[in-house]
Design an enzyme around this catalytic site. Structure first.
Site, PDB file in Angstrom:
ATOM      1  N   ARG A  59      33.980  35.792  28.131  1.00  0.00           N
ATOM      2  CA  ARG A  59      34.417  35.253  29.334  1.00  0.00           C
ATOM      3  C   ARG A  59      34.320  33.957  29.829  1.00  0.00           C
ATOM      4  O   ARG A  59      33.534  33.173  29.276  1.00  0.00           O
ATOM      5  CB  ARG A  59      34.006  36.322  30.440  1.00  0.00           C
ATOM      6  CG  ARG A  59      34.411  37.653  30.369  1.00  0.00           C
ATOM      7  CD  ARG A  59      34.795  38.271  31.740  1.00  0.00           C
ATOM      8  NE  ARG A  59      35.548  37.512  32.760  1.00  0.00           N
ATOM      9  CZ  ARG A  59      35.399  37.202  33.990  1.00  0.00           C
ATOM     10  NH1 ARG A  59      34.580  38.200  34.470  1.00  0.00           N
ATOM     11  NH2 ARG A  59      36.131  36.643  34.589  1.00  0.00           N
ATOM     12  N   ARG A  78      29.291  37.424  26.199  1.00  0.00           N
ATOM     13  CA  ARG A  78      28.569  38.587  26.593  1.00  0.00           C
ATOM     14  C   ARG A  78      28.213  39.759  25.509  1.00  0.00           C
ATOM     15  O   ARG A  78      29.296  40.511  25.125  1.00  0.00           O
ATOM     16  CB  ARG A  78      29.229  39.308  27.908  1.00  0.00           C
ATOM     17  CG  ARG A  78      29.499  38.015  28.914  1.00  0.00           C
ATOM     18  CD  ARG A  78      30.052  38.666  30.178  1.00  0.00           C
ATOM     19  NE  ARG A  78      30.447  37.576  31.129  1.00  0.00           N
ATOM     20  CZ  ARG A  78      30.551  37.720  32.304  1.00  0.00           C
ATOM     21  NH1 ARG A  78      30.803  38.862  33.015  1.00  0.00           N
ATOM     22  NH2 ARG A  78      30.733  36.853  33.169  1.00  0.00           N
ATOM     23  N   ASP A  84      28.902  41.108  34.529  1.00  0.00           N
ATOM     24  CA  ASP A  84      28.235  39.764  34.880  1.00  0.00           C
ATOM     25  C   ASP A  84      26.689  40.073  34.473  1.00  0.00           C
ATOM     26  O   ASP A  84      26.113  38.921  34.249  1.00  0.00           O
ATOM     27  CB  ASP A  84      28.546  39.502  36.337  1.00  0.00           C
ATOM     28  CG  ASP A  84      29.713  38.923  36.513  1.00  0.00           C
ATOM     29  OD1 ASP A  84      30.447  38.659  35.603  1.00  0.00           O
ATOM     30  OD2 ASP A  84      30.245  39.008  37.801  1.00  0.00           O
ATOM     31  N   GLU A 245      34.236  29.960  43.286  1.00  0.00           N
ATOM     32  CA  GLU A 245      34.390  28.978  42.304  1.00  0.00           C
ATOM     33  C   GLU A 245      35.556  27.882  42.719  1.00  0.00           C
ATOM     34  O   GLU A 245      36.449  28.124  43.269  1.00  0.00           O
ATOM     35  CB  GLU A 245      34.891  29.913  41.028  1.00  0.00           C
ATOM     36  CG  GLU A 245      34.272  30.912  40.227  1.00  0.00           C
ATOM     37  CD  GLU A 245      34.415  32.210  40.435  1.00  0.00           C
ATOM     38  OE1 GLU A 245      35.062  32.565  41.639  1.00  0.00           O
ATOM     39  OE2 GLU A 245      34.196  33.011  39.645  1.00  0.00           O
ATOM     40  N   ARG A 261      38.224  29.290  45.415  1.00  0.00           N
ATOM     41  CA  ARG A 261      38.779  30.751  45.373  1.00  0.00           C
ATOM     42  C   ARG A 261      38.500  31.133  46.804  1.00  0.00           C
ATOM     43  O   ARG A 261      37.538  30.959  47.481  1.00  0.00           O
ATOM     44  CB  ARG A 261      37.967  31.222  44.587  1.00  0.00           C
ATOM     45  CG  ARG A 261      38.050  32.772  44.295  1.00  0.00           C
ATOM     46  CD  ARG A 261      37.252  33.343  43.128  1.00  0.00           C
ATOM     47  NE  ARG A 261      37.396  35.030  43.170  1.00  0.00           N
ATOM     48  CZ  ARG A 261      36.871  35.620  42.291  1.00  0.00           C
ATOM     49  NH1 ARG A 261      36.110  35.154  41.557  1.00  0.00           N
ATOM     50  NH2 ARG A 261      37.003  36.918  42.414  1.00  0.00           N
ATOM     51  N   ARG A 321      45.161  40.696  38.131  1.00  0.00           N
ATOM     52  CA  ARG A 321      45.185  39.483  37.343  1.00  0.00           C
ATOM     53  C   ARG A 321      46.155  39.506  36.161  1.00  0.00           C
ATOM     54  O   ARG A 321      45.798  40.274  35.401  1.00  0.00           O
ATOM     55  CB  ARG A 321      43.517  39.287  36.897  1.00  0.00           C
ATOM     56  CG  ARG A 321      42.532  38.946  37.930  1.00  0.00           C
ATOM     57  CD  ARG A 321      41.222  38.900  37.230  1.00  0.00           C
ATOM     58  NE  ARG A 321      40.291  38.392  38.515  1.00  0.00           N
ATOM     59  CZ  ARG A 321      38.873  38.280  38.319  1.00  0.00           C
ATOM     60  NH1 ARG A 321      38.424  38.144  37.297  1.00  0.00           N
ATOM     61  NH2 ARG A 321      38.249  37.727  39.798  1.00  0.00           N
ATOM     62  N   TYR A 349      40.703  34.093  34.477  1.00  0.00           N
ATOM     63  CA  TYR A 349      39.874  32.657  34.808  1.00  0.00           C
ATOM     64  C   TYR A 349      40.920  31.522  33.685  1.00  0.00           C
ATOM     65  O   TYR A 349      41.318  32.129  32.446  1.00  0.00           O
ATOM     66  CB  TYR A 349      38.521  32.571  34.625  1.00  0.00           C
ATOM     67  CG  TYR A 349      37.780  33.233  35.304  1.00  0.00           C
ATOM     68  CD1 TYR A 349      38.278  34.263  36.361  1.00  0.00           C
ATOM     69  CD2 TYR A 349      36.369  32.819  35.630  1.00  0.00           C
ATOM     70  CE1 TYR A 349      37.304  34.818  37.209  1.00  0.00           C
ATOM     71  CE2 TYR A 349      35.542  33.282  36.790  1.00  0.00           C
ATOM     72  CZ  TYR A 349      36.208  34.223  37.280  1.00  0.00           C
ATOM     73  OH  TYR A 349      35.149  34.796  38.525  1.00  0.00           O
ATOM     74  N   GLU A 367      41.433  33.472  30.152  1.00  0.00           N
ATOM     75  CA  GLU A 367      41.344  34.936  29.806  1.00  0.00           C
ATOM     76  C   GLU A 367      42.681  35.386  29.686  1.00  0.00           C
ATOM     77  O   GLU A 367      43.378  35.435  30.509  1.00  0.00           O
ATOM     78  CB  GLU A 367      40.450  35.440  30.830  1.00  0.00           C
ATOM     79  CG  GLU A 367      39.140  34.838  30.918  1.00  0.00           C
ATOM     80  CD  GLU A 367      38.192  35.536  31.979  1.00  0.00           C
ATOM     81  OE1 GLU A 367      36.917  35.422  31.975  1.00  0.00           O
ATOM     82  OE2 GLU A 367      38.890  35.986  32.924  1.00  0.00           O
TER      83      GLU A 367
END
Length: 393
Positions: A59, A78, A84, A245, A261, A321, A349, A367
């Protein structure tokens, strides 16, 4: 409850958002001699979540092209889940042939915890010394004030040194989370040669907001520049403008344009912009505006200023998204001339990069997926001019 010491700042933010919900900047740059005609050359998946290196999810990617023309891709690997808070590694891949092939993944840094606290990160370079840097945050979730670290390479990303702390002093518990994206080195006055990195904060920060991190000694030491805190939104003062961000670019007049953002969807489901005329020391509220053509489902996005054209990448949607799209502007973001669809299914992203050895192409990392927006990380090579129109200027 709002800290009374910050009340004047919040009032100022509220007033400018009230006045500037649809601001149009009067000082846009003229249209360049040529107009771009972007087309996709290729789109290459470089990371498959769940199938490479025993990593569950790749990510938050970034991309940068070194002074020698080597492509460097960075992501947060990850290990156990897409969360996260999962354990992470800094993953790097390199391409020495303009994205045709990619060398195997290397894991530079392990966060050292079973619950992830390492967050990548932003890339930039000192072209004078041919040094590549990665700035990232460590102990994001476990520490009161996370550490800001810098790691560097002097051989085009083949080998890397040890991370070192560059955390600037801060009042309270503010954190500085750089990227995903890239840092810039100012090419023009004021403060020619200054490094600028835009960083965002955490929900628990007091105060929370975005900060421009500045270095005037070749990235050796860093200090805080402009800070923009959370504040009330014009439609409903009970709601917040939450900058997230962010990415800074340098325009043709030496000013900095900063995109952030719009996490709280203040005024619109679109990007917010600010501008600095003093090398990032301040971001005056009178230069704040919303770019309503740059819709978003609240997501980090890419921004790049190249040959007089401002480029944007992100999901072209307000509801989810998906629909990764490239857009471009000839007047520093006042209006947006055109758009190029990149991927019409799920996408998240993204970061844009220029190549100092090739003016005809840009690179987009993002992504990408079908079942989710983080199934893969892909790099798209984009040709800016058709062969007939381009004359080498």
């Amino acid at each position: 409850m709002i800290d009374t010491k910050l009340l004047p700042t919040f009032v100022a933010v509220y007033n400018v958002l009230l006045l500037c919900a649809s601001c149009i900047r009067p000082d846009a740059q003229p249209v360049p001699w040529d107009k771009v005609t972007p087309t996709v050359v290729n789109d290459t998946i470089i990371w498959h979540s769940g199938s490479e290196g025993e990593i569950h999810t790749y990510r938050t990617p970034s991309i940068f092209v070194t002074p020698n023309g080597t492509l460097i891709a960075l992501s947060g690997a990850r290990k156990y889940s897409s969360s996260d808070v999962d354990r992470k590694f800094l993953a790097i891949r390199r391409s020495e042939d303009k994205g045709k092939t990619w060398l195997p993944t290397e894991f530079l840094v392990d966060d050292g915890y079973e619950q992830g606290v390492l967050f990548p990160g932003t890339l930039f370079a000192d072209f004078d010394s041919n040094t590549l840097f990665v700035m990232f945050i460590h102990c994001q979730l476990k520490c009161k004030v996370p550490a800001l670290l810098l790691i560097n390479s002097t051989d085009d990303g083949v080998t890397w040194g040890q991370p070192r702390s560059i955390s600037p002093r801060s009042n309270g518990s503010r954190s500085f989370h750089p990227g995903p994206g890239y840092g810039i080195r100012k090419r023009l006055e004021p403060h020619k040669g200054r490094f600028v990195v835009c960083a965002h904060g955490r929900p628990q920060d007091r105060p929370r907001g975005i900060t421009l991190l500045l270095s005037d000694d070749g990235a050796k030491t860093w200090r805080e520049g402009a800070f923009v805190p959370d504040g009330p939104c014009r439609e409903d003062p009970e709601e917040k403008f939450w900058p997230g961000e962010c990415q800074a670019v340098e325009l043709a007049d030496g000013s900095l344009l900063v995109m952030t953002r719009n996490r709280g969807r203040c005024s619109c489901s679109c990007k917010a912009f600010m501008r600095s005329h003093d090398g990032g020391q301040t971001l005056p509220l009178h230069d704040f505006f919303f770019a309503r053509a740059l819709i978003e489902p609240t997501c980090q996005s890419g921004l790049l200023y190249h040959r007089g054209v401002l480029f944007f990448s992100g999901p072209n949607s307000t509801t989810g998204r998906y629909n990764m799209t490239l857009k471009w502007s000839y007047d520093d973001g006042t209006t947006w001339e055109g758009e190029l669809p990149i991927w019409n299914e799920m996408a998240g992203y993204s970061v844009l990069a220029e190549d100092p050895t090739d003016d005809r192409h840009l690179y987009l990392i993002y992504e990408k997926g079908v079942k989710s927006s983080v199934d893969f990380v892909a790099v798209t090579k984009i040709q800016l001019f058709n062969n007939i129109a381009f004359n080498g200027k």
